[in-house]
Design a protein around this motif. Structure first.
Motif, short mmCIF file in Angstrom:
data_model
loop_
_atom_site.label_atom_id
_atom_site.label_comp_id
_atom_site.label_asym_id
_atom_site.label_seq_id
_atom_site.Cartn_x
_atom_site.Cartn_y
_atom_site.Cartn_z
N PHE A 76 0.77 -1.21 0.17
CA PHE A 76 0.16 0.06 -0.11
C PHE A 76 1.03 1.12 0.08
CE2 PHE A 76 0.99 -1.10 4.26
CZ PHE A 76 1.20 0.18 4.87
N ALA A 77 0.29 2.43 -0.12
CA ALA A 77 1.04 3.91 -0.11
C ALA A 77 0.60 4.60 0.82
CB ALA A 77 0.93 4.14 -1.55
N LEU A 78 1.37 5.61 1.05
CA LEU A 78 0.80 6.79 2.02
C LEU A 78 1.15 7.99 1.04
CD1 LEU A 78 2.43 6.14 5.51
CD2 LEU A 78 0.12 5.76 4.63
N VAL A 79 0.34 8.95 1.44
CA VAL A 79 0.53 10.51 0.64
C VAL A 79 0.39 11.38 1.87
CG1 VAL A 79 -0.32 12.07 -0.71
CG2 VAL A 79 -0.51 9.85 -1.61
N GLY A 122 0.18 1.34 -5.72
CA GLY A 122 1.67 1.27 -5.86
C GLY A 122 1.97 2.67 -6.11
N GLU A 123 3.30 3.04 -6.45
CA GLU A 123 3.58 4.26 -6.50
C GLU A 123 2.93 5.24 -7.70
OE1 GLU A 123 7.68 6.01 -7.90
OE2 GLU A 123 7.86 5.48 -6.01
N PRO A 124 3.13 4.70 -8.92
CA PRO A 124 2.43 5.53 -9.92
C PRO A 124 1.08 5.96 -9.51
CG PRO A 124 3.55 3.67 -11.04
CD PRO A 124 3.40 3.44 -9.30
N GLU A 125 0.17 5.07 -8.97
CA GLU A 125 -1.12 5.11 -8.70
C GLU A 125 -1.22 6.35 -7.64
OE1 GLU A 125 0.02 2.11 -8.95
OE2 GLU A 125 -0.98 1.23 -10.57
N ALA A 126 -0.38 6.13 -6.67
CA ALA A 126 -0.38 7.12 -5.53
C ALA A 126 0.00 8.48 -5.80
CB ALA A 126 0.65 6.44 -4.42
N LEU A 127 0.83 8.55 -6.88
CA LEU A 127 1.27 9.80 -7.35
C LEU A 127 0.17 10.49 -7.96
CD1 LEU A 127 4.97 9.28 -8.57
CD2 LEU A 127 4.22 11.27 -6.92
N ALA A 128 -0.56 9.75 -8.71
CA ALA A 128 -1.65 10.17 -9.32
C ALA A 128 -2.62 10.63 -8.32
CB ALA A 128 -2.29 9.00 -10.22
N VAL A 129 -2.95 10.01 -7.45
CA VAL A 129 -3.99 10.49 -6.29
C VAL A 129 -3.53 11.70 -5.81
CG1 VAL A 129 -5.08 9.91 -3.91
CG2 VAL A 129 -4.53 8.10 -5.67
N ALA A 130 -2.13 11.75 -5.40
CA ALA A 130 -1.66 13.10 -4.88
C ALA A 130 -1.43 14.25 -5.79
CB ALA A 130 -0.05 12.93 -4.67
N ASP A 131 -1.64 14.34 -7.16
CA ASP A 131 -1.76 15.05 -7.88
C ASP A 131 -3.15 15.48 -8.20
OD1 ASP A 131 0.69 15.35 -8.67
OD2 ASP A 131 0.66 14.17 -10.37
N ARG A 132 -4.23 14.38 -8.03
CA ARG A 132 -5.64 14.73 -8.06
C ARG A 132 -5.94 15.61 -6.68
NH1 ARG A 132 -6.24 9.41 -9.73
NH2 ARG A 132 -7.41 8.85 -7.81
#
Length: 546
Positions: free
Chosen positions: A208-211, A267-277
């Motif tokens: 999982f990932a954290l933002v 994963g990281e790409p999806e987490a970065l996409a969430v952070a950008d959103r």
């Protein structure tokens, strides 16, 4: 009503206790005319039923409990009859039956048991006709009923108190993990969520990932609106983040103006996409206000940081890097990230540093060219992969990654019509496109190390047919050759608004087809091997939580 298991055990204990009391009473002098054999038969039956209830345990159905209680009343009546004394103290067992009945059964079933006592004892009184039979029957049945009702009332009150206590405990537990201002999960609840996800990952669940998101220059908001106004802004931020995050995500306020988002199975790409959103939604939500509100976000994945404290430190380091690199951006954690930030700060990355402007410009150009802000990040990741495989120092690896982030910054000088054209470019359009490495090199000249030279040469080819200077082989810096492979692979594996991605298999085939002419053959094989190893590697085992 009590649970079947507890009710069965309680009733079994009452049967066995009654048996023991009856046997003890037989030691005392007995009245004339008592039928001892019948008494022992009653006690034997009581013992057998008690043992049977113990064996049945939780499997005993509710009707069996009702029947067993009725049996106790009938056995008590039989014992009184065998004692040849209608006024026998054995009638006290009726009271014991009432206590259990009103404790383990519902009110109707318990009243039915009292009715059985009334009928059984009444039948005995009619048969024996002792002096004062009616009065004795009335007092005995009334006593059984009153005691039973009192026990039932006390049991209901205890149940109410337990329910109130449980509700209070739930409220306290919720308050302990809920932020009082925004209604989001607080730091404690967020940490617990991280612990649950780590435990799930240790049992074979997905990483999982954290933002972590920190509002930029929020002190200015408080100074402008006052603390009550700042609190209202925080509530709006919480609502915006909650509405933007996915249903499976957990949004938390973990302190002051800092928010966290827990992203299960991400994963990281999806987490970065969430952070950008999240960042873009925040900008949009406050676009019509008299102040601009932005956030910096740090991303870390549990696959790379399988311990709770390590994962939080990694996300916090990434958040700090996002702040240092100009705010209002998302940065993913990397092993070299702290070194990269030190590198940039060591080269004089001040508040007004042009490098900060270049990074922001690169991200904006990605959105303009590709529709997302991930192209340069992905190129940077692939370039970093090759730099590591080549054994570069942390500083040199950081510089290569930085070059990947900035390799297309020169496209600021290329028109939208050329950048987004779905078909082949004509001669004039090609001339415009070919200028972007030189524009990027001029923008980056003297900012950090040799970045400008690498960006200038990243479209050169080994056979000399590249641009802008037609360099060949070793004339092309190694870092530029790394960027060329990374850029080409990303372009062939990512969708664009005007076409779908050919895919990894086609990209690998094209890289090998161009090895030795367009691309460095050794770098192509090194990259594809490193990429295959990266994709095949299982997620690391989670470390025990501290």
């Amino acid at each position: 009503m009590s649970s079947p298991y507890r009710a069965t055990r309680l009733l079994a204990m009452l049967y066995l206790a009654g048996t023991a009391i009856g046997l003890a009473s037989m030691v005392l002098p007995q009245p004339p005319g008592q039928e001892d054999a019948h008494i022992y038969a009653v006690l034997g039956a009581s013992f057998a039923i008690g043992c049977g209830l113990l064996v049945a345990g939780p499997r005993a159905p509710r009707p069996l409990l009702f029947a067993a209680l009725a049996g106790m009343s009938l056995l008590t009546t039989a014992g009184i009859y065998a004692s040849n004394q209608p006024t026998s103290v054995y009638a006290l067992f009726y009271v014991g039956m009432a206590l259990v009945a009103f404790f383990v059964l519902g009110r109707r079933a318990a009243l039915a048991q009292v009715a059985i006592v009334a009928i059984a004892y009444g039948g005995l009184m009619l048969h024996e006709q002792p002096p004062g039979a009616a009065e004795r029957w009335l007092v005995t049945v009334a006593a059984v009923l009153v005691v039973g009702l009192m026990v039932g009332a006390m049991r209901r009150r205890v149940d109410e108190l337990i329910e109130e206590l449980s509700a209070n405990v739930d409220r306290l537990a919720s308050a302990a993990t809920t932020d009082g201002l925004t209604g989001l999960v607080n730091r404690r609840g967020f940490d617990e969520g991280v612990g649950h996800e780590l435990a799930r990952m240790r049992r074979g669940g997905p990483p999982f990932a954290l933002v972590l998101c920190d509002l930029d220059r929020f002190k200015d908001v408080n100074d402008s609106l006052g603390h009550p106004g700042g609190d209202r802004v925080l509530k709006r931020v919480a609502e915006t983040f909650s509405a933007t995050a996915r249903d499976v995500d957990t949004v938390a306020r973990i302190g002051g103006e800092e928010f966290g988002v827990l992203l299960p199975g991400t994963g990281e790409p999806e987490a970065l996409a969430v952070a950008d959103r999240l960042r873009h939604a925040l900008e949009l939500a406050f676009a019509s206000d008299g102040y601009a509100l932005t956030a910096s976000c740090g991303v870390a994945t549990a696959g790379e940081h399988p311990a709770a404290d390590e994962l939080m430190r990694a996300a916090d380091t990434a958040l700090d890097a996002a702040k240092q690199l100009g705010r209002n951006r998302s940065v993913a954690s990397r092993p070299h990230l702290a070194a990269m930030v030190r590198l940039e700060l060591g080269d004089g990355l001040a508040e007004s540093s042009p490098l900060r402007t270049m990074l922001a410009l690169s991200e904006a150009l990605d959105v303009r060219d590709c529709g997302t802000a991930t192209h340069s990040r992905t190129v940077a990741h692939h370039a970093e992969t090759m730099a590591r495989a080549l054994g570069f120092t942390p500083r040199r690896t950081a510089l290569v990654r930085l070059a990947g982030l900035l390799h297309d910054v020169g496209k600021i000088g290329v028109s939208d019509a050329v950048l987004r054209k779905p078909g082949p470019l004509d001669a004039a359009e090609w001339e415009e496109m070919r200028a972007h490495p030189e524009i990027g090199a001029r923008l980056l000249g003297g900012v950090v190390g040799d970045l400008g030279e690498w960006v200038l040469a990243h479209h050169e080819r080994l056979d000399g047919t590249g641009y802008p200077r037609g360099l060949t082989h070793d004339e092309i810096p190694l870092e530029a050759r790394i960027l060329a492979v990374a850029d080409a692979y990303e372009a062939m594996t990512a969708d664009r608004p005007y076409r779908a991605a050919p895919g990894p298999a086609v990209a690998a085939r094209e890289l090998r087809a161009g090895a030795g002419t367009q691309f460095d053959a050794q770098l192509v094989e090194l990259f594809l091997e490193a990429l295959a190893a990266e994709q095949a590697a299982p997620p690391p085992a989670a470390a025990p939580m501290a």
